[in-house]
Design a protein around this motif. Structure first.
Motif, PDB file in Angstrom:
ATOM      1  N   SER A 118      -5.044  -1.604   1.711  1.00 39.34           N
ATOM      2  CA  SER A 118      -4.335  -2.337   2.889  1.00 39.34           C
ATOM      3  C   SER A 118      -4.532  -3.832   2.696  1.00 39.34           C
ATOM      4  O   SER A 118      -3.833  -4.499   3.566  1.00 39.34           O
TER       5      SER A 118
ATOM      6  N   ASP B  98       5.881   6.539  10.009  1.00 34.84           N
ATOM      7  CA  ASP B  98       6.645   7.126   8.925  1.00 34.84           C
ATOM      8  C   ASP B  98       7.556   8.252   9.203  1.00 34.84           C
ATOM      9  O   ASP B  98       8.741   8.250   8.757  1.00 34.84           O
TER      10      ASP B  98
ATOM     11  N   HIS C  71       6.397   6.737  -1.676  1.00 44.33           N
ATOM     12  CA  HIS C  71       5.105   7.429  -1.327  1.00 44.33           C
ATOM     13  C   HIS C  71       4.117   6.523  -0.671  1.00 44.33           C
ATOM     14  O   HIS C  71       3.554   6.751   0.245  1.00 44.33           O
ATOM     15  N   TRP C  72       3.826   5.124  -1.468  1.00 41.51           N
ATOM     16  CA  TRP C  72       3.181   4.395  -0.868  1.00 41.51           C
ATOM     17  C   TRP C  72       3.502   3.611   0.321  1.00 41.51           C
ATOM     18  O   TRP C  72       2.920   3.456   1.297  1.00 41.51           O
TER      19      TRP C  72
ATOM     20  N   ALA D  79       3.008   6.018   3.167  1.00 39.82           N
ATOM     21  CA  ALA D  79       1.572   6.038   3.668  1.00 39.82           C
ATOM     22  C   ALA D  79       1.105   4.618   4.423  1.00 39.82           C
ATOM     23  O   ALA D  79       0.353   4.715   5.557  1.00 39.82           O
ATOM     24  N   GLN D  80       1.784   3.557   4.196  1.00 39.47           N
ATOM     25  CA  GLN D  80       1.504   2.207   4.695  1.00 39.47           C
ATOM     26  C   GLN D  80       1.995   2.375   6.352  1.00 39.47           C
ATOM     27  O   GLN D  80       1.393   2.230   7.275  1.00 39.47           O
TER      28      GLN D  80
ATOM     29  N   ARG E 198       2.340   5.221   7.868  1.00 42.39           N
ATOM     30  CA  ARG E 198       1.331   6.217   8.628  1.00 42.39           C
ATOM     31  C   ARG E 198       0.043   5.696   9.284  1.00 42.39           C
ATOM     32  O   ARG E 198      -0.291   6.241  10.138  1.00 42.39           O
ATOM     33  N   ARG E 199      -0.204   4.113   8.679  1.00 43.13           N
ATOM     34  CA  ARG E 199      -1.184   3.573   9.475  1.00 43.13           C
ATOM     35  C   ARG E 199      -0.935   3.161  10.817  1.00 43.13           C
ATOM     36  O   ARG E 199      -2.019   2.595  11.542  1.00 43.13           O
TER      37      ARG E 199
END
Length: 294
Positions: free
Chosen positions: A6, A171, A188-189, A192-193, A195-196
């Protein structure tokens, strides 16, 4: 940037406590001596790393660059209802005071562009210029948009009573911000960001965005301003972006071929335009009112 993590950019990481608000992290890329300071403000459901990591290496060669996750997002201050964009602007001012910065240029993307506008509105002595990307004076103008905005508080409150919703990330809604042609690994990345950030915090932020309007005061902006317009935006229609540009006296328009996720789908193209936009807002190599395009 290591896309597995991150972190945003090389430079110093500050951990700052704001009274009554909590603790947040700020990444500080120093830039050349005497450079103007930019603070990069990301969009809803995004993080600073997702929105800005592709442009920071180029920006830091000309500017001091501060990046942070806005409240409720990533490593930002804890989300606490009601979500207020005014608090976001005040947080940036508080961070600037902690770092001894007396002048900076807010660079805002989408929701971050609304926060940037509020920076000028609430902290004029701090705001040296503005860069407003993919944003508008408001996002709830049509009847159906106003209806949706009125329904959103009830939907958010109801969702908070559903245990499964508390485990979901942003997301769920943020995926729609990405360009259709985004490469699979980048997508995909990005997810994932997103989802933080908790879905409930993102919904609260969206609610705040829907309630924002600068119609009554944006025409009084008196600092150098750049407006970056994404020609094929499906999230913030270009006509709204143009209305913002028309309302800001003497602003410089920078057009770019891309959708709302151009920062991820075409980072080199976005970087080239953003560099020109920031230079104009800093009073360096400023082009004519609507000369910059890519």
């Amino acid at each position: 940037m290591d896309r597995a993590g991150s972190s945003v950019a090389p430079g110093r990481e500050h951990v700052i406590t704001l009274p009554g608000r909590g603790q947040t992290r700020v990444w500080d890329s120093p830039g050349p001596p005497g450079a103007a300071t930019l603070v990069l403000l990301h969009g809803v459901t995004l993080t600073a790393a997702l929105n800005w990591s592709g442009v920071i290496p180029a920006l830091r060669r000309r500017f001091r660059v501060l990046t942070l996750d806005l409240p409720g997002h990533g490593d930002g201050l804890p989300g606490s209802p009601p979500y207020r964009l005014e608090d976001c602007a005040d947080d940036v001012a508080g961070i600037a005071a902690e770092l001894g910065i007396d002048r900076l240029i807010p660079v805002g993307y989408s929701m971050g562009g609304l926060v940037a506008q509020l920076m000028w509105r609430r902290h004029r002595e701090l705001t040296a210029g503005l860069v407003l990307c993919c944003t508008a004076r408001n996002v709830s103008g049509s009847p159906w948009e106003r209806s949706a905005a009125l329904m959103l508080p009830g939907v958010t409150a109801a969702a908070a009573w559903i245990p499964a919703v508390h485990t979901l990330g942003a997301d769920v809604v943020g995926a729609g911000l990405l360009d259709r042609g985004t490469e699979p690994m980048a997508r995909h990345w990005a997810l994932a960001q997103m989802r933080r950030t908790r879905l409930l915090d993102a919904m609260a932020a969206v609610q705040a965005v829907c309630g924002f309007t600068s119609h009554e005061w944006i025409g009084s902006v008196d600092v150098p301003t750049s407006v970056v317009i994404t020609r094929h935006d499906r999230v913030v229609p270009p006509r709204r972006q143009w209305k913002l540009a028309a309302a800001v006296p003497g602003c410089v328009v920078h057009e770019i071929d891309g959708d709302h996720g151009v920062f991820l789908g075409a980072p080199a193209r976005f970087t080239a335009v953003l560099l020109r936009a920031c230079a104009a807002a800093a009073g360096k190599d400023a082009p004519s009112r609507s000369a910059s395009s890519a």
